[in-house]
Enzyme design. Sequence first.
Site, PDB file in Angstrom:
ATOM      1  N   ASP A  35     -65.130 -11.748  83.627  1.00 21.77           N
ATOM      2  CA  ASP A  35     -64.753 -11.489  82.243  1.00 21.77           C
ATOM      3  C   ASP A  35     -65.898 -10.730  81.583  1.00 21.77           C
ATOM      4  O   ASP A  35     -67.057 -11.137  81.677  1.00 21.77           O
ATOM      5  CB  ASP A  35     -64.495 -12.827  81.529  1.00 21.77           C
ATOM      6  CG  ASP A  35     -63.865 -12.644  80.159  1.00 21.77           C
ATOM      7  OD1 ASP A  35     -64.232 -11.674  79.485  1.00 21.77           O
ATOM      8  OD2 ASP A  35     -63.024 -13.463  79.763  1.00 21.77           O
ATOM      9  N   ASN A  95     -64.502  -3.756  70.668  1.00 25.49           N
ATOM     10  CA  ASN A  95     -63.373  -3.204  69.927  1.00 25.49           C
ATOM     11  C   ASN A  95     -63.647  -3.173  68.430  1.00 25.49           C
ATOM     12  O   ASN A  95     -63.278  -2.227  67.734  1.00 25.49           O
ATOM     13  CB  ASN A  95     -62.108  -4.021  70.212  1.00 25.49           C
ATOM     14  CG  ASN A  95     -61.562  -3.780  71.606  1.00 25.49           C
ATOM     15  OD1 ASN A  95     -61.717  -2.692  72.156  1.00 25.49           O
ATOM     16  ND2 ASN A  95     -60.939  -4.790  72.182  1.00 25.49           N
ATOM     17  N   ASP A 118     -61.405   0.670  75.852  1.00 26.95           N
ATOM     18  CA  ASP A 118     -60.698   1.147  77.048  1.00 26.95           C
ATOM     19  C   ASP A 118     -61.676   1.781  78.033  1.00 26.95           C
ATOM     20  O   ASP A 118     -61.561   1.582  79.254  1.00 26.95           O
ATOM     21  CB  ASP A 118     -59.626   2.156  76.653  1.00 26.95           C
ATOM     22  CG  ASP A 118     -58.455   1.514  75.931  1.00 26.95           C
ATOM     23  OD1 ASP A 118     -58.346   0.269  75.977  1.00 26.95           O
ATOM     24  OD2 ASP A 118     -57.665   2.242  75.314  1.00 26.95           O
ATOM     25  N   GLU A 177     -59.614  -8.383  79.188  1.00 26.98           N
ATOM     26  CA  GLU A 177     -60.896  -8.004  79.785  1.00 26.98           C
ATOM     27  C   GLU A 177     -61.227  -8.834  81.015  1.00 26.98           C
ATOM     28  O   GLU A 177     -62.368  -8.822  81.486  1.00 26.98           O
ATOM     29  CB  GLU A 177     -62.020  -8.143  78.755  1.00 26.98           C
ATOM     30  CG  GLU A 177     -62.362  -9.565  78.335  1.00 26.98           C
ATOM     31  CD  GLU A 177     -61.494 -10.092  77.210  1.00 26.98           C
ATOM     32  OE1 GLU A 177     -61.915 -11.043  76.543  1.00 26.98           O
ATOM     33  OE2 GLU A 177     -60.387  -9.542  76.994  1.00 26.98           O
TER      34      GLU A 177
END
Length: 746
Positions: A450, A458, A467, A493
């Site tokens: 992770d 973000n 992304d 993620e």
Amino acid sequence: MDTDSSANFGVDPGESADHRFGALQQLLLRTEDFDDEALVAAALEQQNQLVQVRLGVASSLFTALKAKHPPTAAHSLRVATTISTWSAIRGNSHSERDELEVAALLHDIGKLAVPDYLLAKPGKLNEDEQALMEEHHAAGVEIIEHCCSDAGIMSVIRHAGAWFDGSRRTFPLCGDDIPRGARMLAIVDAFDSMTTDQVYRRARSKDRALAELFAYAGTQFDPELVSDFCTFQMRFSNKLQHDVAQQWLRDLSPTQANSHWDHVIPQRVARPNQLLNLFHENLFRNVHDGLIYVGADLKILRWNHAAETLTGLSAESVLNRSWSPKLVGMGDASGRFLAEREDPLHAAIQNGLQSVLRLTIRDAQGEYSAITAHISPVITEDGIGRGATLQLCDASGIQRLEEQLRSLHVKATRDPLTSLANRAELDRALHELVRKHNQSNRPCSLIICDIDFFKRINDNYGHPAGDDALVSFASHMKRHALPGDVAARYGGEEFVLVCGHCDMKTAAQRAEAIRQEVASTAQPSLGGKNLTASFGVTELQAGDTPESMLNRADRALLQAKELGRNMVIQLGSGRDDNEKRERRNWWSSWFTHRSPGALVERTMTTRAPLKMVWEKMRGFLTDHVAEVIETSEQQLTLAFDGDSFGLARRTNDRGAALVMTIRPREQQDDKGLTTTVIEVSVAPRRSRDRRRSDALQRARQLMASLQSYLMVHDFSEGVVGEEKEAPSFWDRLTAQFNQPPADDRR
């Protein structure tokens, strides 16, 4: 985790450099785990510094051991690392910690007197060979006595092989009479040996090694120290050890290291292994694939016969010329010619990473053919890059079929952003791998990871930057995925790497390599900042389903996040090579009678304390999504839904729901040591399910899984978790016919 966390373990940042407890941990980071040349060189330099600081002039003894048998030298370094940290956690005095570090580094020096063929023998030693091997301890004591003037160090080394109960007759002391340092060294020595690959067996998991220590507590090992070492292993963070080691090693000063020693031995000069060079030469010349070797300056140094046949270029025409993709008309899979900046050989030399690519080259007939290119950097033992090799495998026969299937298959099985396998493909592949590896009893591991603090990316940089981070992370996963592995985007993620034919130790090493690579790669979309990620690793074990295996890895990932992120955590015991398997006559499965209501009943015994058994039970309950029906100090009753076993052949199949009753208790054995006895029974939750054909199979699978979680060992009877069944009429009748005559009984 911040290095300031070291205060929680009794480390004083102001303490003198010679007494900082964590420095030896860096030596556990083996050179093969690094991909970057600078990291390899730094690790080797730190090893040399530490050996010189702790051994002084006697470092030549350790150098001789490393030249004689490198695995033994590496083992001694790891033992010194662990025992130094453990003794600091225990609060041992500074002088005792110094003695333990030096004794650990030299405790196996007697293997200099052992013949090479014994150290390299893969099979079991016979009696004569075993006796010869056991003489290495006395030889080591004699070697060190000639140069060591420290009585404390000699006492630890001399008595480290003594058994706690005094049953080893060559050692006069037993119990508390054995020096505490020797008792600690015996535990750490055994633990490292069990958790490291040996020439005669594969490494055991950390949990299984701890279970072995408990099994021999009171006989071979000090029971109190075993319990303390287990607590240390379960609570201490490897990342903290690493961080403290970096700070400690920078301040080391060898001014007092020679106080234990009397003289200096000249350094040894290494000589090349001519036999190994001859083997490599024959392999290079006769392999069927084309092999090309270029130096660090991109000069072509080797070009085998298969490369001549494939490209139409003779070795004489290309040797000592500068390598270029244009030399063989190299292009990508679509046929586009590669520019100089896209040269995969040059990239391998620069970044030290191997890769497998589908390319095209101009063949001997002037046409362009598909090939599979394996590019590997050539790095010496001291971390210096010496060029790269290119292996060319003809792939033209399968390219046309791949092109026909690629488009539809990618859309159905791939994540559109990262091009990794999607969740549906991961579920399918994981179920298939678990099924195959359960049948073949071969190891299979799972890594779940992770990206740390992904929401901040973000929020602070925007979703396009998020992304880009996902795509970059996926590229690292792809590079470390081997043939037969499945790299997938699990969701958001989170990513999963299923490693076929890979045990947990190897999978953890691969996860650590990915973690280091990600942490050292700058992200342009994040303003040059780096990502970090947390990893959970587990191995397929007896009774596992795809769901329980994934849940266990997810628990390990959660632990990594709770301990500070940016680290690798392992959970599970893995497979035991010596695991006993049930054997019963074919008619017994038809006519066997059990206790009323129960499908399977077993009594398991372990040396682990009851508190640890309950801790392992929590993981079993979570990973199998069990419902707690009843709980008390004497009994735990769990219910398992029929959908949680992963055995259904069709989506509308539903297995029989089961109820498991567990009754653990502690008792004293014949030697007065405390053992934990666990009585377990599995029964159908509904009476109508007793005749279900899959009920018994599911019950046995669940029982095997519990046994793996608890790491049960029953040494008194030599059976792990024996199933209790009442003999049927046919069993008794068969036993009468199969009884040997009275004269043949023993």
